[in-house]
Structures are given as structure tokens and as C-alpha cells.
Design a protein around this motif. Sequence first.
Motif, short mmCIF file in Angstrom:
data_model
loop_
_atom_site.label_atom_id
_atom_site.label_comp_id
_atom_site.label_asym_id
_atom_site.label_seq_id
_atom_site.Cartn_x
_atom_site.Cartn_y
_atom_site.Cartn_z
N LYS A 49 0.82 -1.21 0.00
CA LYS A 49 0.00 0.00 0.00
C LYS A 49 0.86 1.26 0.00
CE LYS A 49 -4.15 -1.91 2.18
NZ LYS A 49 -5.04 -1.56 1.06
N LEU A 50 2.05 1.16 0.60
CA LEU A 50 2.98 2.28 0.58
C LEU A 50 3.72 2.42 -0.74
CD1 LEU A 50 4.56 1.95 4.14
CD2 LEU A 50 3.23 3.89 3.30
N GLY A 51 3.51 1.46 -1.64
CA GLY A 51 4.20 1.51 -2.92
C GLY A 51 5.58 0.87 -2.88
N GLN A 52 5.96 0.26 -1.77
CA GLN A 52 7.26 -0.39 -1.66
C GLN A 52 7.16 -1.80 -2.27
OE1 GLN A 52 9.66 1.45 -0.31
NE2 GLN A 52 8.25 3.11 0.20
N VAL A 53 7.05 -1.87 -3.58
CA VAL A 53 6.78 -3.14 -4.23
C VAL A 53 7.95 -4.11 -4.07
CG1 VAL A 53 6.10 -4.24 -6.40
CG2 VAL A 53 5.31 -1.93 -5.87
N ASP A 54 9.18 -3.60 -4.13
CA ASP A 54 10.35 -4.45 -3.97
C ASP A 54 10.33 -5.15 -2.61
OD1 ASP A 54 12.79 -5.65 -4.02
OD2 ASP A 54 13.95 -3.81 -3.74
N GLU A 55 10.22 -4.35 -1.52
CA GLU A 55 10.18 -4.92 -0.19
C GLU A 55 8.96 -5.81 0.01
OE1 GLU A 55 10.68 -1.88 -0.98
OE2 GLU A 55 12.47 -1.08 0.00
N SER A 56 7.83 -5.40 -0.57
CA SER A 56 6.60 -6.17 -0.43
C SER A 56 6.76 -7.56 -1.05
CB SER A 56 5.44 -5.43 -1.11
OG SER A 56 4.27 -6.20 -1.09
N LEU A 57 7.36 -7.62 -2.23
CA LEU A 57 7.58 -8.92 -2.89
C LEU A 57 8.46 -9.82 -2.03
CD1 LEU A 57 7.43 -10.84 -5.30
CD2 LEU A 57 9.34 -9.58 -6.33
N GLN A 58 9.53 -9.27 -1.48
CA GLN A 58 10.41 -10.07 -0.64
C GLN A 58 9.68 -10.62 0.58
OE1 GLN A 58 13.53 -10.92 -1.13
NE2 GLN A 58 14.46 -9.49 -2.57
N VAL A 59 8.86 -9.79 1.21
CA VAL A 59 8.18 -10.22 2.43
C VAL A 59 7.09 -11.24 2.11
CG1 VAL A 59 6.88 -9.45 4.45
CG2 VAL A 59 8.72 -8.03 3.54
#
Length: 744
Positions: A253-263
Motif C-alpha cells: 500500500k505504501l508503494g514499496q513493491v520491492d520490499e513487499s515482494l520479498q516479504v
Amino acid sequence: MSLKQYVADTPEERSAFFIGADGDNNVSEAEDGHRELILQKGNALASEDCLKEAIDWFSAAMRYGPVRPEQLSTFVDCILRNFKRKAAGSDASTGRSRDSESGGVDALLDCPSCLCFLDEPVTLACGHSYCRRCLRRRLVLKCKLCGEAVAGKEKVNVTLCGLLEKWFPGELKEWKKLREVDSLCKRKRYREAVSLASEVLHSDPHMTVARLSRCEAYTALGQYRLALEDTEFCCRSSCQAEALFRKATVLQKLGQVDESLQVFLHCLTVNEDFPGAKRHVEKILCDLLSPADENVKVGLRETTQSTLPHLRTKTLVENASVEPQSPVQRRHRHRVCAASAHHTDSQEKRCESPERPGLSRAQSLRMHGSSSMEEGLKRVSSAPQLGDQDKGSLLKRKLSVSDVEAYLVDSGSSKYKKQGWTKGSKHQTAKAKPCRQVPEDLLDPNDLECSLCMRLFYEPVSTPCGHTFCKNCLERCLDHTPQCPLCKESLKEYLAFRKYTVTAVLDTLIKQHLRHEHEERFKTHLEENQELSDLMKNVPVFVCTMAYPTVPCPLHVFEPRYRLMIRRCMDTGTQQFGMCISEPEKGFADYGCMLIIRSVHFLPDGRSVVDTVGGKRFRVLTRGMKDGYNTADIEHLEDNRVVDREVLEKLQDLHDAVYEQAQVWFQNLKIRFHNQILQHFGPMPEREADIQATPNGPAWCWWLLAVLPIDPRHQLSVLSMTSLKDRLVKIQHILTYLQNIPSN
């Protein structure tokens, strides 16, 4: 060109070939077929764990049109396998063990899914119990202890609930508040939910489930920083998978797609069946690999709207440098750009910058300078704007060994701590909870009594309606009616599966904390089984039809008393019972035959088809009754052996003559009767070399006696004979009589 030739080339060469070969008019018609072929190749590479090559092919497939996220399922599985291997190596190198993170809490009364208190316990068909919260949220799709699929229709276990309320009233009070938090979130009263969850955490800071519920409310309120703080606290707790999923959702939701994918990937390494996680990964990868087209990027732009300023530099990446292309590829790119030029200009005119009215978004973004562009290039959220080859390279880098290992080594920390988000010491890690012990002074064997036999549970089984009984007691009740003995709820479906699995928690509680009582109950059970296992005394007797040694005797069992009898024969391991014909004065005849159970096929309504074959003959000594069916003390019958050689030779001659006569009679039967006999009893047994090899004599005699159309009383008289000579003479007389009857 064949598919084999097609898949042998690189995706770039295939793209150029199809564009050059088909021409401008045929490209659109062939795109769907080309995309499917490329996807097949990508899936094949992903199945073989060729991650980098698969990225190239999936990226190439999207140049021919949109690909649905679910079509990347095999690709996600490949990424996850690579991620898991790196995660395992990282855990080994850092000395971490996920199994040790539960804090040593007594696992007996903990939910196997969230490893928290077994609040509102629900017992599944496999016998394992989970908290109702995990089942309601579909966090358990299959049992984590045995792997069996979860039906999701079971109700709360009444017996377990009563025990937990008696033993842990204070802990249950806090969990009732937590249920109210979830109820408030469901009704979208998020501020009240945050307040109540904070109250619960004030009394018990270790209740990670309360933090996850509060995180859900914070996320709905848009308070992402607070939501992330709660997930950081829980990521090393017993609820790790759910915490990682919520953290990834907030980052997305914050737009942190890179970190989101990893998590999200980390979440799937902890729990590969976590609901929704794989779908999110598929969607993210689909966005990352999609070509730079406005229609494809609408969803991604919406997720980054009104977020951090540096995320607004995404459109600048469209003009980033790409590798040289072949002349055919440049011609194709020129056609695409020319076709969309007018559309792009009009979009920029309509999409004015919120910072500078009158300027297009692209013009406004250029004012951020080169530093903003570099920041945007570092994020996977900008990757959808890259050229296809650049995006593939960036995705490969983001899924590389070094990046993944670096992430896993310190998965509990985040960049937000580096930015000054360090929390107080009591919030830094989820400490182990104090060990929960069953209060010995509150233990009462009466709380673990079966309501049917009024004794301590032995092999306790819980029904889908939540009630618990001894396994044998429940089966006896279901013999009579497919309803719960207490609440009368229908158990037809439960009966159809006939899977009466012992409730693990209750069985372990009894064995650990009521050892003496359990030993006495077990001793009583053994004594009852030993009594039922005696094949000479109190032998169960099925009063039905004539049975003979070695002859099959299929039975349709529907009466409750005989259901019980058959089940006991199976449970004790004897797999035998007596068969006698009815006799009005005595109840059943003085002679019968033991039947050996070969298989039992249970029908959904409780009836069964039992396949048996005749065993030893017996004579009834005394008669009795047990639980509705007949029993008897018996003695086995055996043929008298002939020792004299001359007498044996005469007996052999008689045997051969009667055997030939039986064959002639059987062959002369009408074809209709002949086929019916073959269907029910099979072919006539072959002549035996040694006529005294078995205690019951030649098998063909019993087969013939079973198919002869004579009165059961005559058959019974032959069954009771212990002289082979007398039996052969009796059969010879019967055959002679039947052969002299004129056929119509």
C-alpha cells in the motif's frame, strides 16, 4: 514452424521472427497463439528451476498481450523454491531455528497454526484441534500436523471449551476481548478496535495476535507506520506467517513493491499455503514484467497514488536506456510508438501535476532532477516502466542470491529503524510467554467422562457438531441412527466417511494427567476385548443362512446388532463369527460354520456389504446373548481319518465316482442355471490328490452341497457329518434323485 523449433530459440529471436514473417496485417491474429507458446516455454523452464531464463520468456510473452496473474503460478513456484533454498542456507549460517521461536510454551493447549492459546478450540476430522480464529480466517487450509485438508464445517469442541474455561479463566477473558476486536474490525469500527486491542496489549504485551488485529485496524485507517511497528514486533513470533503477510500488504500500500515482494515470499517460506500470499506475488510479478503500457499499469499507479514523493518519478523511467535492438524489433517498436503517440500526449495533458497546476505530470516530475530518477531506478516499483530486457534484468537482480540472503539474515529489522523508527525495548522483540501448566488441583476425571458409557474417555472422538464420545460408544449409537446422541444433529456425512479419529488433545491430557485412571480404563478395555476374542466361548453367531467350508458367503448387514457384531470381530482381530440357520425352538441350529471376513465395504448410511468365506464347522454346546446378538460356546468338527489302506482305497474309488457324477449333473444343467451358479459360487473346485488333506475333506463336496437345490435341513445333516464316506454316499443319493427327475 513446429513447437519444437519454436522453443529452441531465444524469446527475442522468436519475437523478431513472428513480426517479420507475418507482416503488419497478421501480427494481431497470431499474437494470442504466440503468447501461449511462449508461456508454455516459460512454464517448462520454471518447472526445471531455470529462473533467469524463465524471466526472459515470461517477459517476452507479455509483449504479445496481457497475461493473467494466475498464469504465473508455475513461475511463482520456481521463485519460491529458490527463495526457500536461500532461506534455509541463511538460517543455517546465522544459527537460527524457526522451531525454537515458539518460546517453549506448552504446545498441548496451543493452536498448531498460530501457536497461541487454543481459544474456542475446533477439532478437525483428523483429530487435531485449532483455534477458531485461524479457521475463520482460512489460515489453515490443511492440517499442519498431518497434512489433511480442512473441511471448515466443524464446530467448537464442547468438552475442550469447558476444560479451558475451568482451568484458565483469566486468559480466556483476554481472548474474549480479542474476539471483540475482530468483530469491531469486521463492522469497520476500526478506531474502537485499536482502543480495545491496545487495552488487551497493556495487560499482556506478549499477545501477538492482538497486535495483528490492531495492525489490521491501523491499515484500514491508513496509519501505515503504526501498522508496520506492530508487524515488526510479530515477525519473529509464533504468528510469523500472518505477521509477514500483513507487513507485505502494508508495504504494498505504501508503494514499496520491492520490499513487499520479498516479504510475501518470506511469508510463503514460512507457510506455503498462506491464503492470498501467492496471489499477491503473482500480481506483483505480472506488473513487473508487463510492457510499458498505460492500460497495464493502471492498477500499479493506483497503489502508489498519494504516497512518498520519490515514487512519483516512475514515469521518467520510460525513457531509460535499453539494449540495442535488431532492425526488425526497432521497426515493430516504431509501429507501437507511432500508434500510441497521440494517446500518450492526450494523457499527459489531462494528467496535470498536483504540485504545479497547468503542468503535465511528466513535466512536473522532470523538475525533481537526476537524483529522483536514480532513486526511482533503485525500486522495483519503477520496474514496470523499464524496457522488457531491463525489467527482466532488474527482476533477476532483485531475486539474486545476495539480495535474498541479505534480506533473510536480518528479516526482523527494516529500513524504517534506520530512519529513526526504533521502538522501545519492550517492543523490539516478542519475548517468550511463561509456560502454561494444567492446574492439577482443578483436574477432575468426571470432566472427561463419556456421556454414553459414563466412564473415562477411551479413544475420545469428537463429532463435527463438537461433542465427544468414546469411539466404541459413538459407533454403537450410529448403528441405530445417524444423529448426534446429544444434540441430534445429523451425522450422515460423518457416518459416510466412517473416519473416527481420536481427538489428540483430549487423549494426551488423559494419558499425561490422569495416568492411573487411564490405566484402569485401558485394563477394562483389554478384558472386554479378550472376552470377545475367544473363538470357543461366547462366539458371536449370525442367524441367517447355511454356510460351508471354503465356499464364499457374501452378506448384506443392516441390523444394528449385526453392525456391532461385525465391527467387534474386526476390532478384536479375530475377523470370524459363526453362521447358523434359524430353528424356532432353540433360536438357531445345533450345527454351523465359522465365516472368515475377507473385506467389509461400508455404505454411506451405515449398512455394509461383508465378503466372507467358510472356515471350520462347529457344534453348539450352549447358547447366549450379548448386546442384542446371539452367542454360543462351541466345539469344532473334523472328519475322522481313515488309516486302513484297503478302506482308504475303497473310499478313494467312491470319491472319484461321485465326483464324476457331480460333473455330469452340473454340465447338464440349463444354461441359465449354469451361469447363475458360476456367477455366485464360481467354478466347481478341481479334484484333490489327497482326499484327507484337510479336516473338512474335499472342497468340491461343500461347493456342490451349496448349489444343490435341496432343503436346508438335508444340507445341515451333511454339514454335521464327520465321516467322509457318509457324506459322499449322501451326496450320491441326492444326485441320483435329481438326475431321475424329468426335465420340463
